[in-house]
Design an enzyme around this catalytic site. Structure first.
Site, PDB file in Angstrom:
ATOM      1  N   CYS A 244       0.821  -1.399   0.097  1.00 46.95           N
ATOM      2  CA  CYS A 244       0.070  -0.078  -0.066  1.00 46.95           C
ATOM      3  C   CYS A 244       0.827   1.247  -0.077  1.00 46.95           C
ATOM      4  O   CYS A 244       0.538   2.076  -0.799  1.00 46.95           O
ATOM      5  CB  CYS A 244      -0.954  -0.112   1.255  1.00 46.95           C
ATOM      6  SG  CYS A 244      -2.235  -1.374   0.997  1.00 46.95           S
ATOM      7  N   THR A 245       1.760   1.280   0.652  1.00 41.08           N
ATOM      8  CA  THR A 245       2.969   2.387   0.838  1.00 41.08           C
ATOM      9  C   THR A 245       3.368   2.612  -0.755  1.00 41.08           C
ATOM     10  O   THR A 245       3.469   3.728  -1.150  1.00 41.08           O
ATOM     11  CB  THR A 245       3.748   2.175   2.010  1.00 41.08           C
ATOM     12  OG1 THR A 245       3.331   2.107   3.126  1.00 41.08           O
ATOM     13  CG2 THR A 245       4.858   3.246   1.642  1.00 41.08           C
TER      14      THR A 245
END
Length: 159
Positions: A48-49
């Site tokens: 997600c990062t």
């Protein structure tokens, strides 16, 4: 799942943008369309990062076609503001803490082995000024990121 050609479900949710404001999709369409909604399972996780940082790295391509990018997750707006700050994200993150938006867009997924349920499935929607979904992508594999160039083209086509 919401598909291409559908009317995007309208919603109101907290927006983490350094402060915490209210975001209503229908109110934003006039001035910010096309809007890219990039759903992700959880802040501070590796994929997600990487995804949100990739959208940041490519933000100029969206700016060039006057498209507006927003991330969407079940994290609290306070968590999302910290996530934005730590990753130097210039776009807003929508907090769907109550799972309303995830349900409206039918992009819920569970991590049974972790005991985590009802998070956002990694998905991307491009919505034009009329509120029509012009691009829809979703993955059942949380490790798969969207084809960013494809999202950029979809945003350009929605102008």
């Amino acid at each position: 799942m919401v598909n291409t050609g559908d009317t995007a479900p309208d919603f109101t949710a907290p927006l983490a943008n350094g402060d915490i404001d209210s975001f209503t999709l229908s109110d934003r369409l006039k001035d910010e369309a096309p809007i890219v909604l990039a759903f992700f399972p959880g802040a501070f996780t590796s994929v997600c990062t990487e995804e949100m940082c990739t959208f940041q790295d490519r933000l100029s391509a969206f700016d060039n076609v006057d498209a507006t990018v927003y991330g969407v997750s079940r994290d609290s707006p306070f968590t999302l503001n910290e996530f934005r700050a730590q990753n130097d994200l210039e776009f807003g993150l929508i907090s769907d803490l109550n799972k309303t938006v995830v349900d409206e867009y039918s992009v819920e997924m569970d991590f049974d082995d972790l005991g985590v349920y009802g998070v956002a499935k990694r998905s991307v929607f491009v919505i034009d000024g009329d509120g029509e979904v012009t691009y829809a992508w979703s993955s059942d594999d949380p490790g798969v990121e969207p084809e960013y160039a494809e999202v950029e083209v979809a945003a350009e086509d929605a102008t």
